[in-house]
Scaffold this motif. Sequence first.
Motif, mmCIF file in Angstrom:
data_model
loop_
_atom_site.group_PDB
_atom_site.id
_atom_site.type_symbol
_atom_site.label_atom_id
_atom_site.label_comp_id
_atom_site.label_asym_id
_atom_site.label_seq_id
_atom_site.Cartn_x
_atom_site.Cartn_y
_atom_site.Cartn_z
ATOM 1 N N UNK A 15 63.623 69.976 37.366
ATOM 2 C CA UNK A 15 63.216 69.395 38.833
ATOM 3 C C UNK A 15 64.604 68.809 39.502
ATOM 4 N N UNK A 16 65.731 69.365 39.124
ATOM 5 C CA UNK A 16 67.146 69.020 39.688
ATOM 6 C C UNK A 16 67.107 69.410 41.104
ATOM 7 N N UNK A 17 66.420 70.348 41.349
ATOM 8 C CA UNK A 17 66.340 70.917 42.882
ATOM 9 C C UNK A 17 65.603 70.621 43.846
ATOM 10 N N UNK A 18 64.829 69.533 43.290
ATOM 11 C CA UNK A 18 63.692 69.169 44.237
ATOM 12 C C UNK A 18 64.104 67.854 44.874
ATOM 13 N N UNK A 19 63.502 67.713 46.131
ATOM 14 C CA UNK A 19 63.784 66.533 47.140
ATOM 15 C C UNK A 19 63.017 65.780 46.983
ATOM 16 N N UNK A 20 63.346 64.495 46.520
ATOM 17 C CA UNK A 20 62.528 63.011 46.158
ATOM 18 C C UNK A 20 62.572 62.264 47.585
ATOM 19 N N UNK A 21 61.358 62.216 48.020
ATOM 20 C CA UNK A 21 61.058 61.103 49.129
ATOM 21 C C UNK A 21 60.454 59.831 48.611
ATOM 22 N N UNK A 43 68.391 64.743 45.170
ATOM 23 C CA UNK A 43 68.449 64.642 46.534
ATOM 24 C C UNK A 43 67.255 63.665 47.013
ATOM 25 N N UNK A 44 67.700 62.674 47.573
ATOM 26 C CA UNK A 44 66.664 61.542 47.715
ATOM 27 C C UNK A 44 66.567 61.371 49.280
ATOM 28 N N UNK A 45 65.344 61.130 49.930
ATOM 29 C CA UNK A 45 64.992 60.670 51.295
ATOM 30 C C UNK A 45 64.359 59.142 51.251
ATOM 31 N N UNK A 46 64.877 58.134 51.825
ATOM 32 C CA UNK A 46 64.126 57.007 51.981
ATOM 33 C C UNK A 46 63.184 56.977 53.258
ATOM 34 N N UNK A 47 61.955 56.717 52.993
ATOM 35 C CA UNK A 47 61.031 56.520 54.008
ATOM 36 C C UNK A 47 60.822 55.188 54.539
ATOM 37 N N UNK A 48 60.597 54.906 55.681
ATOM 38 C CA UNK A 48 60.217 53.562 56.337
ATOM 39 C C UNK A 48 59.407 53.747 57.441
ATOM 40 N N UNK A 49 59.017 52.692 57.944
ATOM 41 C CA UNK A 49 58.142 52.539 59.399
ATOM 42 C C UNK A 49 58.965 53.177 60.479
ATOM 43 N N UNK A 50 60.361 52.925 60.392
ATOM 44 C CA UNK A 50 61.363 53.131 61.501
ATOM 45 C C UNK A 50 62.550 53.887 60.757
ATOM 46 N N UNK A 51 62.884 54.708 61.537
ATOM 47 C CA UNK A 51 64.002 55.512 60.980
ATOM 48 C C UNK A 51 65.370 54.788 60.848
ATOM 49 N N UNK A 52 65.435 53.867 61.751
ATOM 50 C CA UNK A 52 66.639 53.264 61.726
ATOM 51 C C UNK A 52 66.697 51.941 60.405
ATOM 52 N N UNK A 53 65.648 51.743 60.129
ATOM 53 C CA UNK A 53 65.531 50.726 58.999
ATOM 54 C C UNK A 53 65.917 51.575 57.623
ATOM 55 N N UNK A 54 65.190 52.700 57.728
ATOM 56 C CA UNK A 54 65.320 53.615 56.513
ATOM 57 C C UNK A 54 66.984 53.960 56.404
ATOM 58 N N UNK A 55 67.477 54.574 57.449
ATOM 59 C CA UNK A 55 68.922 54.777 57.486
ATOM 60 C C UNK A 55 69.851 53.825 57.085
ATOM 61 N N UNK A 63 75.680 57.895 48.298
ATOM 62 C CA UNK A 63 75.232 59.105 47.083
ATOM 63 C C UNK A 63 74.532 60.007 47.899
ATOM 64 N N UNK A 64 74.628 60.570 49.136
ATOM 65 C CA UNK A 64 73.966 61.485 49.762
ATOM 66 C C UNK A 64 72.485 61.031 50.197
ATOM 67 N N UNK A 65 71.990 59.885 50.013
ATOM 68 C CA UNK A 65 70.624 59.680 50.380
ATOM 69 C C UNK A 65 70.542 59.588 51.728
ATOM 70 N N UNK A 66 69.553 60.095 52.361
ATOM 71 C CA UNK A 66 69.138 60.216 53.502
ATOM 72 C C UNK A 66 67.992 58.892 53.971
ATOM 73 N N UNK A 67 67.905 58.608 55.323
ATOM 74 C CA UNK A 67 66.845 57.957 55.856
ATOM 75 C C UNK A 67 66.151 58.431 56.892
ATOM 76 N N UNK A 68 64.653 58.373 56.948
ATOM 77 C CA UNK A 68 63.956 58.950 57.783
ATOM 78 C C UNK A 68 62.777 58.095 57.983
ATOM 79 N N UNK A 69 62.120 58.177 59.091
ATOM 80 C CA UNK A 69 60.749 57.560 59.060
ATOM 81 C C UNK A 69 59.757 58.203 58.076
ATOM 82 N N UNK A 70 58.755 57.451 57.713
ATOM 83 C CA UNK A 70 57.702 57.750 56.684
ATOM 84 C C UNK A 70 57.265 59.431 56.919
ATOM 85 N N UNK A 71 56.905 59.870 58.150
ATOM 86 C CA UNK A 71 56.357 61.118 58.277
ATOM 87 C C UNK A 71 57.531 62.066 58.186
#
Length: 228
Positions: A15-21, A43-55, A63-71
């Motif tokens: 599963x090493x190449x899979x992106x985890x949200x 690879x990890x993406x954090x989701x939150x109601x607002x992109x700013x909070x996630x970022x 560690x390369x973690x990205x932030x975005x809104x939940x969608x």
Amino acid sequence: MTTHDSVTAPALPDVSALVVGVLGGTGDQGRGLALRLAKAGQQVVIGSRTAERAEAAAAGIGLGVRGADNAECARQSDIVIVAVPWDGHAATLSALREELAGKIVVDCVNPLGFDKQGAYALKPEEGSAAQQAAALLPDSRVTAAFHHLSAVLLQDESIERIDTDVLVLGEDREATDLVQALAARIPGMRGIFAGRLRNAHQVESLVANLISVNRRYKAHAGIRITDV
């Protein structure tokens, strides 16, 4: 290498190449899981109601973690961990039905109530949080896992290993195998298949007992399955 490593590791998919949200990735549990998976090279993406909070949360981890809104988090990810508060569970998933279609969804939400006697389990109308997720996301591959992890240990970067088993439930065996493999990416953890989603309620409810254990013994208790 331990005995259980030698038995289970060859059967697990890569599963090493899979992106985890991580939906709810700005909360303690979600942030801790994001940290541990990112440290393991995922690879990890954090989701939150607002992109700013996630970022902001992602920047705090690095560690390369990205932030975005939940969608957007759901759209970018192959596997999506649901770590939102129980009171926002149904509304969050209902709003993301389209974005989560075809995705492996890992529900780790524990429906709990609290009173002066401590924590106690709630019984959702559908039977469990995971079953509610399956009902709301008919086009997703819903699993249940990561319920019994201490957010304190997950976020403590001085701790290299978290020695615990992760009970994984679901109807789709390929999906549960992938989630077991994801759990095994974190040093000290092991994913154990624990049945179908109809058995998720008692797994979610056990967290109330672990909270009592932790309070009595001033610990951060986890679960180990013997003879497997």
